[in-house]
Every structure is written in structure tokens, then in C-alpha cells.
Design an enzyme around this catalytic site. Sequence first.
Site, PDB file in Angstrom:
ATOM      1  N   ARG A 175      51.187   6.488  27.468  1.00 17.33           N
ATOM      2  CA  ARG A 175      50.437   7.220  28.499  1.00 17.33           C
ATOM      3  C   ARG A 175      50.457   8.714  28.201  1.00 17.33           C
ATOM      4  O   ARG A 175      49.441   9.398  28.360  1.00 17.33           O
ATOM      5  CB  ARG A 175      51.019   6.940  29.889  1.00 17.33           C
ATOM      6  CG  ARG A 175      50.821   5.518  30.369  1.00 17.33           C
ATOM      7  CD  ARG A 175      51.387   5.318  31.758  1.00 17.33           C
ATOM      8  NE  ARG A 175      50.611   6.036  32.767  1.00 17.33           N
ATOM      9  CZ  ARG A 175      50.993   6.177  34.032  1.00 17.33           C
ATOM     10  NH1 ARG A 175      52.149   5.670  34.439  1.00 17.33           N
ATOM     11  NH2 ARG A 175      50.237   6.828  34.883  1.00 17.33           N
ATOM     12  N   CYS A 231      55.581  13.168  36.329  1.00 18.11           N
ATOM     13  CA  CYS A 231      55.282  11.815  35.858  1.00 18.11           C
ATOM     14  C   CYS A 231      53.848  11.518  36.252  1.00 18.11           C
ATOM     15  O   CYS A 231      52.979  12.373  36.125  1.00 18.11           O
ATOM     16  CB  CYS A 231      56.273  10.810  36.442  1.00 18.11           C
ATOM     17  SG  CYS A 231      56.337  10.793  38.242  1.00 18.11           S
TER      18      CYS A 231
END
Length: 266
Positions: A175, A231
Amino acid sequence: MRDDLLIEADDLLAERDAVIVDCRFSLADPLEGSRLYQTGHIPGAHYLDLNQDLSSPVQQQGGRHPLPDPLLLAERLAVCGIGPTTSVIAYDDTRLAYASRLWWLMRSLGYCQPKLLNGGYRAWLEAGGVPAVGEIAVSKVATGGVSLTGFCDIDGLRALQSEGCTLVDSREERRYRGLEEPIDPVAGHIPGAVNHPWQSVTDQQGRVLSEQELRVHWGESLKAESLVIYCGSGVTACVNLFSLALLGRDDPVLYAGSWSDWCSRL
């Protein structure tokens, strides 16, 4: 490494004084944590839901899990019998992903920091724990702090970046690199961020790594004068923040909106 922020399953079996909080949750199925709690939980544990209790409603910007209103959070904690000086033990079953969110929020409120159950619910079961079912009685106590500290919004992030902070992306490497993005509409990472995946704080059994291994996880970033952690939505970044606290660093800042906020502004 600090030993006052973790508790082993064997020690929890003998614990009688702390308030226990079940933080189990699933991003894929937001009702799963509540169902699991009803099916079986550590005796005496209250349940706090990531979406309903540990976040505020989603807005157009601000990320997928905005920080909760501090007054509402303090009131919710009070209903669980948790005040500013209450000893608390939190657990989940996903390598501290959601228990660490409660830990960070309580620290941010100025409350006594919870201990997290090393290895989570599974470790407790393997240690011989016998689950309870159903809700438990509540005993409301006085509320405490009414403000959250230790985080920044997008403007605060930009200011900290201009001052030379080290920005840490806590998501999985794929990611971070933009090779896949299963949740947010845009793939990639904030320019200048380095990658320290939150899953690397624990082993496959959800147990926190040794101090030496945590220092390897952080590498040169541990020496940075200013650290900002993010995050996808400000939740699993708290696992990295927890690991930094174990290593004696309480100063790193959470970018609360994280990637889901940042990419919504592109």
C-alpha cells in the site's frame, strides 16, 4: 523496554482490580467485534466499538476514522467505570490494531495509560481463560479530561513537514508503494514518508517483539528529533506509536486523518 504497558495472559487471569476493555473489530465487517463479544469475552470486560465509541462520524474530509469528541469519549469511558486514574487492560484479536487505538486515546486525554494484552484474546484462551457471555453491569464514575493532545491535522502536518519532521507511513509495504489500495480511492503515500509497517511490531501470534527487534523495526527513524506517524485512517498507526512508547518515546505525533484524509484533498 518499558514493562508497564503490556500484560501477559497468565497475569491477566489473576487480575482483580483493573477494568478490562474488549476492542475487537473488523474493518471488513463492522458488526463482527460486537458479535464476537456477545459470543464470548474475558469475564468483566466492557466492549468499545471502533466506529461508535473510538471515532466520530465521518465527514467529507478528516479521514475514515476521525478522532472522537473528547467529552463524549470521557463520558463513554465513565460508563465503563473508567476515570483518569483507573487501571485499564485492553485487548483485541488483531495484533493490537484496535486496543492500541484505545491506549492512544486514553493517553491523549491524560488518563492512566492502559496495559495491552500481549498476544490478545487468543493468548488468554490458550492460557486457560474461560469466556463469559452477554453484557456486564455498568458503574459510572466521574469523567476526566476534555481535550485530546499529541495529534495534528493536515495544516499541522504541513507545518511539521516544513520544520523537517520524519514522516512515517504505517501501512503494509504494498500500500505504501502504491501497488495496491483496497480501501481508499487513491494509492500511494504522502511524499517524503518512510515506511515502517505496523504489523512488524508483533509476531504472527500477536506478541510484541523484543526491544532489540523493535529497534531494528524502527532503524534510523528512532533517532529522529521529530516523528509524525500515520496509516490509512489513524487507527493502526497507534500500534507504531505504542511500540515507540515501549522504547521510551512518548513525543511522536499522530496525523489523525492519515492517508484517507490526505488523499481526499488531491
